[in-house]
Design a protein around this motif. Sequence first.
Motif, PDB file in Angstrom:
ATOM      1  N   HIS A 210       0.828  -1.221   0.000  1.00  0.00           N
ATOM      2  CA  HIS A 210       0.000   0.000   0.000  1.00  0.00           C
ATOM      3  C   HIS A 210       0.859   1.266   0.000  1.00  0.00           C
ATOM      4  O   HIS A 210       0.356   2.364  -0.281  1.00  0.00           O
ATOM      5  N   LEU A 211       2.150   1.107   0.308  1.00  0.00           N
ATOM      6  CA  LEU A 211       3.052   2.262   0.332  1.00  0.00           C
ATOM      7  C   LEU A 211       3.583   2.614  -1.054  1.00  0.00           C
ATOM      8  O   LEU A 211       4.216   3.660  -1.218  1.00  0.00           O
ATOM      9  N   LYS A 212       3.330   1.750  -2.027  1.00  0.00           N
ATOM     10  CA  LYS A 212       3.886   1.992  -3.350  1.00  0.00           C
ATOM     11  C   LYS A 212       3.328   3.279  -3.946  1.00  0.00           C
ATOM     12  O   LYS A 212       2.147   3.567  -3.870  1.00  0.00           O
ATOM     13  N   LYS A 213       4.236   4.049  -4.548  1.00  0.00           N
ATOM     14  CA  LYS A 213       3.870   5.336  -5.125  1.00  0.00           C
ATOM     15  C   LYS A 213       3.809   5.247  -6.640  1.00  0.00           C
ATOM     16  O   LYS A 213       4.653   4.609  -7.268  1.00  0.00           O
ATOM     17  N   ASN A 214       2.828   5.903  -7.201  1.00  0.00           N
ATOM     18  CA  ASN A 214       2.815   6.112  -8.641  1.00  0.00           C
ATOM     19  C   ASN A 214       3.683   7.319  -8.949  1.00  0.00           C
ATOM     20  O   ASN A 214       3.672   8.305  -8.220  1.00  0.00           O
ATOM     21  N   ARG A 215       4.432   7.222 -10.014  1.00  0.00           N
ATOM     22  CA  ARG A 215       5.344   8.311 -10.357  1.00  0.00           C
ATOM     23  C   ARG A 215       4.562   9.534 -10.814  1.00  0.00           C
ATOM     24  O   ARG A 215       3.703   9.455 -11.684  1.00  0.00           O
ATOM     25  N   VAL A 216       4.868  10.668 -10.192  1.00  0.00           N
ATOM     26  CA  VAL A 216       4.261  11.948 -10.557  1.00  0.00           C
ATOM     27  C   VAL A 216       5.376  12.867 -11.013  1.00  0.00           C
ATOM     28  O   VAL A 216       6.228  13.245 -10.217  1.00  0.00           O
TER      29      VAL A 216
END
Length: 234
Positions: A210-216
Amino acid sequence: MPYEAPTHTVERSLRATTGAKLVAGVDEVGRGAWAGPVTVCAAITGLRRPPAGLTDSKLLTVKRRDELAEVLVDWVTAYALGHSSPEEIDALGMTAALRLAAVRALEGLPVRPDAVILDGKHDYLGAPWKVRTVIKGDQSCVAVAAASVIAKVRRDAMMAELDAEHADFAFGTNAGYPSPVHKAALEERGPTPYHRLSWSYLDALPKWRHLKKNRVPVLSGGTPEIEGQLGFDF
């Protein structure tokens, strides 16, 4: 394992074909790691005979690599290191983060090189730098080999400093790269502040995915400098 010593062939070619007098070799380390920065070294060596045993850092033992790095930092004409932090890698993606680190390294040199030899086949640097890409340049080009050794030793030392804070992850031995100990620590404790949260390793960690980030993408001019944070070398 026997290997051919790197030469100044590419440097000489650039001098002859482009008039470049100052040529920097550029190499990176940390691209495939789960934690820590990606680090780029830019080194200018001139055309002097290189120290004995110089080659791609990956072909050297830790002891020999450390010994060579000590010699190289005094032998090279100039060198500088640039880093992109895990946060910047997550925000920008690896290609842009590599470019950011490389520009930091090149702009950290006391003189601006006329041309750059970049290890590999992809030019992640681009204009306004005059770039020559060389596959396995860290084995064949003196300046790139020197950069590869300095970058590897300096980044390894940075990661080893994190051992006291995060001993279970064994950063002193794996330098933030995948390893069984590293994976076990991630499963138990989750990522540290030094981990890349957009990396796919989190997909295999149900407790922490759940900590995974989508690249912005970061807007132009919005990327923070990390010189003080990660020890930018001149």
